[in-house]
Design a protein around this motif. Structure first.
Motif, short mmCIF file in Angstrom:
data_model
loop_
_atom_site.label_atom_id
_atom_site.label_comp_id
_atom_site.label_asym_id
_atom_site.label_seq_id
_atom_site.Cartn_x
_atom_site.Cartn_y
_atom_site.Cartn_z
N GLU A 257 -1.65 9.77 16.46
CA GLU A 257 -0.84 8.69 15.90
C GLU A 257 -1.59 8.03 14.73
O GLU A 257 -2.82 7.93 14.75
N GLN A 258 -0.83 7.61 13.74
CA GLN A 258 -1.44 6.93 12.61
C GLN A 258 -0.44 5.97 11.97
O GLN A 258 0.77 6.20 11.98
N THR A 259 -0.98 4.88 11.44
CA THR A 259 -0.21 3.89 10.70
C THR A 259 -1.05 3.50 9.50
O THR A 259 -2.14 2.95 9.66
N ARG A 260 -0.60 3.81 8.31
CA ARG A 260 -1.42 3.56 7.13
C ARG A 260 -0.55 3.26 5.92
O ARG A 260 0.62 3.59 5.87
N PHE A 261 -1.13 2.59 4.95
CA PHE A 261 -0.47 2.48 3.65
C PHE A 261 -1.51 2.42 2.54
O PHE A 261 -2.69 2.15 2.77
N LEU A 262 -1.04 2.68 1.32
CA LEU A 262 -1.85 2.60 0.11
C LEU A 262 -0.94 2.08 -1.00
O LEU A 262 0.10 2.67 -1.28
N TYR A 263 -1.33 0.95 -1.58
CA TYR A 263 -0.54 0.33 -2.65
C TYR A 263 -1.39 0.33 -3.93
O TYR A 263 -2.42 -0.35 -3.98
N ARG A 264 -0.95 1.04 -4.95
CA ARG A 264 -1.70 1.13 -6.20
C ARG A 264 -1.13 0.20 -7.26
O ARG A 264 0.09 0.16 -7.49
N PHE A 265 -2.03 -0.52 -7.91
CA PHE A 265 -1.68 -1.42 -9.01
C PHE A 265 -2.56 -1.09 -10.21
O PHE A 265 -3.52 -0.32 -10.10
N GLU A 266 -2.26 -1.69 -11.33
CA GLU A 266 -3.04 -1.43 -12.55
C GLU A 266 -4.51 -1.79 -12.38
O GLU A 266 -5.39 -1.08 -12.88
N ARG A 267 -4.78 -2.88 -11.68
CA ARG A 267 -6.16 -3.37 -11.61
C ARG A 267 -6.74 -3.33 -10.19
O ARG A 267 -7.76 -3.97 -9.94
N GLY A 268 -6.11 -2.60 -9.31
CA GLY A 268 -6.66 -2.53 -7.96
C GLY A 268 -5.76 -1.74 -7.01
O GLY A 268 -4.60 -1.44 -7.33
N THR A 269 -6.30 -1.41 -5.85
CA THR A 269 -5.58 -0.66 -4.82
C THR A 269 -5.80 -1.35 -3.48
O THR A 269 -6.93 -1.79 -3.18
N VAL A 270 -4.74 -1.45 -2.70
CA VAL A 270 -4.82 -2.04 -1.37
C VAL A 270 -4.70 -0.93 -0.34
O VAL A 270 -3.75 -0.13 -0.39
N TYR A 271 -5.68 -0.87 0.58
CA TYR A 271 -5.71 0.17 1.60
C TYR A 271 -5.48 -0.44 2.98
O TYR A 271 -5.97 -1.54 3.27
N PHE A 272 -4.79 0.29 3.83
CA PHE A 272 -4.59 -0.12 5.22
C PHE A 272 -4.80 1.11 6.10
O PHE A 272 -4.02 2.07 6.04
N ASN A 273 -5.87 1.12 6.86
CA ASN A 273 -6.23 2.25 7.73
C ASN A 273 -6.37 3.55 6.93
O ASN A 273 -6.05 4.64 7.42
N GLU A 274 -6.87 3.44 5.71
CA GLU A 274 -7.02 4.60 4.83
C GLU A 274 -8.45 5.09 4.76
O GLU A 274 -8.69 6.29 4.62
N ARG A 275 -9.40 4.17 4.80
CA ARG A 275 -10.79 4.53 4.53
C ARG A 275 -11.63 4.47 5.81
O ARG A 275 -11.66 3.42 6.48
N PRO A 276 -12.30 5.54 6.19
CA PRO A 276 -13.22 5.48 7.32
C PRO A 276 -14.27 4.40 7.10
O PRO A 276 -14.80 4.25 6.01
#
Length: 403
Positions: A257-276
């Motif tokens: 099971e997994q729940t994750r997101f990745l939101y990319r913007f011009e000046r940054g990225t938001v990670y949720f359960n993406e990076r060990p």
């Protein structure tokens, strides 16, 4: 300290058990909430039945029966989907503000009816997408709106869960499009169970108290389980201005099971359960200058408190902003309506499905690999090759806006 708010609880089993739990755990909720009644024909089965009973409250089978001799400043509605509209309409007509759990209603026409009723009554209706009330998520949204991240480029979310026979058999409405009386339900993996994750992308890109409308959606909706609706959904779309989004969710996952997101913007990225190594369920932002910020865990139990407190405070502070209102949920609802009205559910090939797993249910071999590959490619399986499953059909539509 403001005067406690007279509060009616409509539905105290299932998710409705959250609210007495919040009152027990958080003194600020207990101080501001004054329970005055319970509407639930099965109240005796609820975990907090005795809690309400010890307060000397009366229990009612219908919302109409409560309001015959009583009043409440706030009605908290946590009932099956097909009851949300009539109960919300009635509570508004009796002068109550309303906090209704998600999904608010199964179709846009119902939402517009509630919006009109809300305006007639002069009372606010909040919708319980808890991420939209979460302090962590609203801090992130404030920074997005303030321009800290620059323009949004692409947002994607993946939810692969296992839901077995017991999940769908635990109620008379899960996985159903209509009930036995023909009332519209439209419960599915995306309209209800993982609705937060799709709605959140629209919420974060909207204005204060609003949500962004996608202008194009392409979808694949699939079914492995013996249900009316669908247990797997993949979406790819865009917003005016070119920002893209991708969403994938399934209850028929054959892997972890997994729940994750990745939101990319011009000046940054938001990670949720993406990076060990990142804290679990925390939203971590990495900016172009190399700095990082932990926005916190929107999944924490304490974050559920905010929607309850917001609606209680709205009874004392008429000008307070409701982060998730009828208007806020319309983009998500419009996409869901398009899935049911403009797309066609495909069945997974019988040879790909198997019975078993934990929890016991029907799952699809290779689906975990397909979902992850599509997420990483930011594409639909219908446009990809070399996958272990052949999922060729997708459907394009433009989400309709309400009148």
């Amino acid at each position: 300290m403001p005067t406690p708010v007279s509060t009616l609880f409509v539905g105290i089993g299932g998710y409705g058990d959250v609210y007495p739990s919040l009152c027990e755990k958080f003194p600020e909720a207990a101080a501001l909430c004054r329970p005055v009644g319970v509407v639930d024909p099965y109240a005796e089965k609820a975990p907090h039945y005795r809690w309400f009973q010890q307060m000397g409250l009366s229990f009612y089978d219908t919302i109409e029966a409560f309001y015959e001799k009583n009043a409440a400043e706030l009605a908290v509605i946590s009932t099956p989907i097909h009851l949300h509209k009539p109960q919300s309409l009635y509570a508004l007509s009796q002068g109550s503000r309303v906090l209704c759990e998600k999904p608010l209603v199964p179709c846009m026409d119902d939402a517009m009816e509630l919006l009109a009723a809300e305006k007639r009554s002069g009372k606010k209706l909040g919708v319980g997408f808890q991420w939209s009330f979460s302090a962590a998520m609203n801090r992130l949204k404030a920074d997005i709106l303030a321009g800290r991240f620059g323009n949004p480029l692409f947002l994607k979310s993946l939810i692969c869960w296992k839901r077995g026979h017991d999940y769908y058999r635990s109620s008379g409405w899960k996985g159903r499009i209509t009930d036995g009386a023909g009332r519209l339900i439209r419960d599915s993996v995306v309209t209800n169970a993982t609705a937060h994750y799709l709605h959140n992308m629209f919420f974060l890109l909207g204005g204060d108290g609003g949500a962004a409308w996608p202008d194009r959606v392409e979808a694949q909706v699939l079914r492995a389980k013996d249900i009316q609706s669908f247990d797997t959904c993949l979406l790819k779309g865009s917003f005016p201005g070119g920002t893209g989004f991708w969403f994938g969710a399934t209850h028929s996952n054959d892997g972890e099971e997994q729940t994750r997101f990745l939101y990319r913007f011009e000046r940054g990225t938001v990670y949720f359960n993406e990076r060990p190594g990142d804290p679990g369920d925390h939203m971590i932002a990495e900016f172009a200058d190399g700095s990082r910020e932990d926005y916190g865990n929107p999944q924490a139990f304490s974050e559920l408190l905010h929607k309850f407190l917001t609606m209680l405070r709205a009874c004392r502070e008429p000008d307070i902003t409701i982060p998730c209102s009828v208007e806020t949920v319309l983009p998500h609802l419009s996409v869901c309506e398009g899935l049911f009205e403009q797309a066609r559910v495909q069945s997974f090939a019988p040879e790909a499905c198997f019975e078993g797993g934990e929890p016991q249910g029907v799952y699809v071999r290779g689906l975990s690999q397909v979902m992850l590959a599509a997420y990483e490619a930011e594409e639909l399986p219908s446009h990809m090759t070399g996958l272990p499953l052949n999922l060729p059909e997708s459907w394009r539509f433009i989400p309709r806006k309400g009148a």
